[in-house]
Design an enzyme around this catalytic site. Structure first.
Site, PDB file in Angstrom:
ATOM      1  N   GLU A 179      -9.476   3.260  -8.955  1.00 49.98           N
ATOM      2  CA  GLU A 179      -9.682   4.403  -9.070  1.00 49.98           C
ATOM      3  C   GLU A 179      -9.715   4.958 -10.383  1.00 49.98           C
ATOM      4  O   GLU A 179     -10.274   5.607 -10.651  1.00 49.98           O
ATOM      5  CB  GLU A 179      -9.360   5.173  -7.892  1.00 49.98           C
ATOM      6  CG  GLU A 179      -9.106   4.345  -6.389  1.00 49.98           C
ATOM      7  CD  GLU A 179     -10.411   4.743  -5.992  1.00 49.98           C
ATOM      8  OE1 GLU A 179     -11.990   4.469  -6.671  1.00 49.98           O
ATOM      9  OE2 GLU A 179     -10.587   5.643  -4.129  1.00 49.98           O
ATOM     10  N   HIS A 218      -2.745  -1.480  -5.142  1.00 52.90           N
ATOM     11  CA  HIS A 218      -3.731  -2.160  -3.783  1.00 52.90           C
ATOM     12  C   HIS A 218      -2.353  -2.966  -2.877  1.00 52.90           C
ATOM     13  O   HIS A 218      -1.551  -3.543  -3.290  1.00 52.90           O
ATOM     14  CB  HIS A 218      -4.375  -3.103  -4.942  1.00 52.90           C
ATOM     15  CG  HIS A 218      -6.122  -3.230  -4.162  1.00 52.90           C
ATOM     16  ND1 HIS A 218      -6.245  -4.028  -3.064  1.00 52.90           N
ATOM     17  CD2 HIS A 218      -6.889  -2.194  -4.380  1.00 52.90           C
ATOM     18  CE1 HIS A 218      -7.098  -4.042  -2.911  1.00 52.90           C
ATOM     19  NE2 HIS A 218      -7.750  -2.611  -3.258  1.00 52.90           N
TER      20      HIS A 218
HETATM   21  N1  ACO Z   1       2.802   4.826  -6.921  1.00 52.79           N
HETATM   22  C1  ACO Z   1       4.077   5.054  -6.515  1.00 52.79           C
HETATM   23  N2  ACO Z   1       4.320   4.096  -5.944  1.00 52.79           N
HETATM   24  C2  ACO Z   1       3.064   3.452  -5.104  1.00 52.79           C
HETATM   25  C3  ACO Z   1       2.172   3.402  -5.225  1.00 52.79           C
HETATM   26  C4  ACO Z   1       1.449   4.095  -6.341  1.00 52.79           C
HETATM   27  N3  ACO Z   1       0.194   4.585  -6.317  1.00 52.79           N
HETATM   28  N4  ACO Z   1       1.064   2.308  -4.153  1.00 52.79           N
HETATM   29  C5  ACO Z   1       2.570   2.557  -3.924  1.00 52.79           C
HETATM   30  N5  ACO Z   1       3.808   2.635  -4.038  1.00 52.79           N
HETATM   31  C6  ACO Z   1       4.786   2.133  -3.744  1.00 52.79           C
HETATM   32  C7  ACO Z   1       5.265   1.878  -1.894  1.00 52.79           C
HETATM   33  O1  ACO Z   1       5.990   3.926  -2.626  1.00 52.79           O
HETATM   34  C8  ACO Z   1       6.226   2.213  -1.128  1.00 52.79           C
HETATM   35  O2  ACO Z   1       7.379   1.665  -2.249  1.00 52.79           O
HETATM   36  P1  ACO Z   1       8.229   1.379  -1.219  1.00 52.79           P
HETATM   37  O3  ACO Z   1       8.890   0.423  -1.040  1.00 52.79           O
HETATM   38  O4  ACO Z   1      10.196   2.481  -2.126  1.00 52.79           O
HETATM   39  O5  ACO Z   1       8.931   2.281   0.323  1.00 52.79           O
HETATM   40  C9  ACO Z   1       5.211  -0.051  -2.230  1.00 52.79           C
HETATM   41  O6  ACO Z   1       4.691   0.871  -3.009  1.00 52.79           O
HETATM   42  C10 ACO Z   1       4.294  -0.610  -1.293  1.00 52.79           C
HETATM   43  O7  ACO Z   1       3.634   0.718  -0.865  1.00 52.79           O
HETATM   44  P2  ACO Z   1       2.760   0.172   0.369  1.00 52.79           P
HETATM   45  O8  ACO Z   1       2.308   1.688   0.996  1.00 52.79           O
HETATM   46  O9  ACO Z   1       3.581  -0.537   1.940  1.00 52.79           O
HETATM   47  O10 ACO Z   1       1.481  -0.273  -0.224  1.00 52.79           O
HETATM   48  P3  ACO Z   1       0.213  -0.490   0.207  1.00 52.79           P
HETATM   49  O11 ACO Z   1      -0.016  -1.575   0.200  1.00 52.79           O
HETATM   50  O12 ACO Z   1       0.115  -0.276   1.648  1.00 52.79           O
HETATM   51  O13 ACO Z   1      -0.688   0.506   0.051  1.00 52.79           O
HETATM   52  C11 ACO Z   1      -1.698   1.559  -1.030  1.00 52.79           C
HETATM   53  C12 ACO Z   1      -1.606   0.691  -0.492  1.00 52.79           C
HETATM   54  C13 ACO Z   1      -2.675   2.598  -0.001  1.00 52.79           C
HETATM   55  C14 ACO Z   1      -3.394   1.399  -1.605  1.00 52.79           C
HETATM   56  C15 ACO Z   1      -1.251   2.194  -2.117  1.00 52.79           C
HETATM   57  O14 ACO Z   1      -1.137   1.454  -3.344  1.00 52.79           O
HETATM   58  C16 ACO Z   1      -1.482   3.361  -2.469  1.00 52.79           C
HETATM   59  O15 ACO Z   1      -1.306   4.856  -1.993  1.00 52.79           O
HETATM   60  N6  ACO Z   1      -1.850   3.895  -3.972  1.00 52.79           N
HETATM   61  C17 ACO Z   1      -2.318   5.584  -4.399  1.00 52.79           C
HETATM   62  C18 ACO Z   1      -3.800   5.342  -4.029  1.00 52.79           C
HETATM   63  C19 ACO Z   1      -4.958   5.627  -4.351  1.00 52.79           C
HETATM   64  O16 ACO Z   1      -5.428   4.700  -5.882  1.00 52.79           O
HETATM   65  N7  ACO Z   1      -5.435   4.429  -3.512  1.00 52.79           N
HETATM   66  C20 ACO Z   1      -7.035   3.810  -3.967  1.00 52.79           C
HETATM   67  C21 ACO Z   1      -6.705   2.127  -3.740  1.00 52.79           C
HETATM   68  S1  ACO Z   1      -8.548   1.041  -4.044  1.00 52.79           S
HETATM   69  C22 ACO Z   1      -9.396   0.994  -2.566  1.00 52.79           C
HETATM   70  O17 ACO Z   1      -9.277   1.496  -1.596  1.00 52.79           O
HETATM   71  C23 ACO Z   1     -10.566   1.625  -3.064  1.00 52.79           C
END
Ligand code: ACO
Length: 381
Positions: free
Chosen positions: A317, A259
């Site tokens: 989620e 998140h």
């Molecule tokens: N699974 C695996 N790796 C992940 C996940 C995940 N669910 N989420 C983040 N990471 C990793 C990224 O790959 C990145 O890795 P790196 O440093 O090796 O490149 C690191 O964690 C940081 O990721 P960002 O994309 O910079 O984090 P951000 O804060 O932008 O993303 C997000 C938040 C979009 C929710 C992300 O965690 C994600 O894609 N989760 C999966 C989708 C999801 O569950 N969405 C619902 C969110 S809740 C809502 O909106 C109501």
């Protein structure tokens, strides 16, 4: 040369003051209009939540009855919306796409439905969105839409319009808990979109349509369907580690984890997990519930091992998927049902932004070339 600070994705930027929700991503707390989420979820109906979000107060008996009555009375969608949905169903559009097409039609009939004051339009939007989703879902199944009923509450009526049958008290309670839990969450992408739109002095319906578009993406509202698919694909607890390790090795994101704000467990996950546990205890598939818990534990261990320091925890989620499945909703309805709850928050933020009356207009840093010269088309290479 400008040296303004660049915040990609606006991370850490504070763009508004709000009385609606406080999201503390470090402590894992969510406060809604002064109430901890756990005070409201499981107690409040969605109608009570609307009143709290829009008027900063829980309604007394009379105000609640009035709100229930007004909403129930506004549930009938314009005929043209149903025709549009029928065309969308012929082309098998996704439910979110169909909702995005039909929602703008709520401008029609606004004057017959009540006055044109913003509160009236807001009520009409919240009242009618479930009608559009349910009608479309039935059209997709080759069935006729079921007309809304005025004698049912918001949550029960949605379930009734989907199936044509009265929902159980447990299903209705679980859906009310869900809708209240997701109703608002600070300046998330869709809410920000809504605020940007009304900040130009545009109107609430435009803001809700824009917000729906933002919510559609898998990084925001589209995650619970894939989260549940993942649990089903894993199938048994023993397969969880191999499956999840392989997904992470392919660079995939595990849906339902991570998140932007929460660096600890999302407090909504706890509330929804408790609601799901209650529901599955009564009439659900207890084995699926246990499997989901095991998948969650394995995913958390692997994220800690393979993505150290990223603080990836369970988000709203994951248990949304389990709860909505327990209520009997198909995965295709997860994101649209999220939208039905979040619409209350979008509109609360629209009212707040309208009161602030300040245009939201950030800047960008130009990183392209300078000094290019015009050439007529025949001289371009
Ligand atoms: N699974 C695996 N790796 C992940 C996940 C995940 N669910 N989420 C983040 N990471 C990793 C990224 O790959 C990145 O890795 P790196 O440093 O090796 O490149 C690191 O964690 C940081 O990721 P960002 O994309 O910079 O984090 P951000 O804060 O932008 O993303 C997000 C938040 C979009 C929710 C992300 O965690 C994600 O894609 N989760 C999966 C989708 C999801 O569950 N969405 C619902 C969110 S809740 C809502 O909106 C109501």
């Amino acid at each position: 040369m400008h040296t303004q600070h660049l915040s990609p994705g606006l991370e850490g930027v504070v763009a508004a003051e709000t009385r609606i929700t406080e999201v503390d991503g470090t402590a894992g707390r969510l406060v809604i209009a002064g109430f901890e989420l756990s005070e409201l979820a499981g107690h409040a109906t969605f109608e009570e939540m609307i009143s709290l979000l829009w008027h900063d107060e829980l309604p007394d008996r009379e105000a609640l009855a009035q709100l229930q009555h007004r909403l129930a009375h506004l549930r009938t969608a314009p005929d043209i919306a149903i025709q549009l949905l029928a065309s969308a169903a012929e082309q098998r559009l996704s439910v979110m796409d169909a909702l995005l097409m039909a929602a703008p039609t709520l401008r029609l009939g606004q004057h017959e439905a009540g006055s044109s004051e913003p509160l009236s339009l807001a009520l009409r939007i919240v009242a009618c969105l479930p009608t559009l989703v349910a009608a479309y879902w039935r059209l997709l199944q080759g069935a006729e839409p079921v007309s809304p009923r005025e004698d049912l509450g918001h949550a029960a009526n949605y379930l009734y319009m989907l199936s044509g049958c009265d929902p159980s008290a447990a299903q209705t309670h679980a859906l009310d808990t869900y809708l209240c839990t997701v109703a608002d969450h600070g300046l998330n992408a869709s809410t920000f979109t809504a605020r940007v739109i009304v900040s130009t002095r545009s109107d609430i319906l435009s803001a809700v349509v824009g917000a729906l578009g933002a919510l559609k993406g898998p990084l925001h509202g589209g995650a619970p369907g894939p989260a549940l698919d993942m649990v089903f694909e894993i199938g048994t607890a023993e397969r969880a580690e191999t499956y999840l390790r392989a997904a992470l090795a392919r660079g995939e994101r595990l849906m339902g984890f991570g998140h932007r704000i929460y660096k600890v467990r999302d407090p909504r996950a706890d509330v929804l997990a408790a609601a799901a546990s209650q529901l599955y205890e009564k009439d659900g598939d207890r084995e699926l519930y246990k499997l989901a818990l095991q998948v969650e534990q394995t995913a958390l261990q692997l994220l800690e091992e393979l993505k150290p320091g990223r603080d990836l925890h369970t988000n709203v989620e994951f248990y949304t998927a389990l709860l909505l499945h327990g209520i009997g909703l198909p995965t295709d309805l997860f994101a649209p049902t999220f939208a039905l709850g979040r619409a209350a928050g979008w509109i609360a933020h629209c009212f707040e932004q309208q009161r602030a009356d300040s245009l939201i207009r950030p800047q960008s840093t130009y990183v392209g070339p300078h000094g290019r010269k015009w050439a007529p088309v025949e001289q371009r290479q």
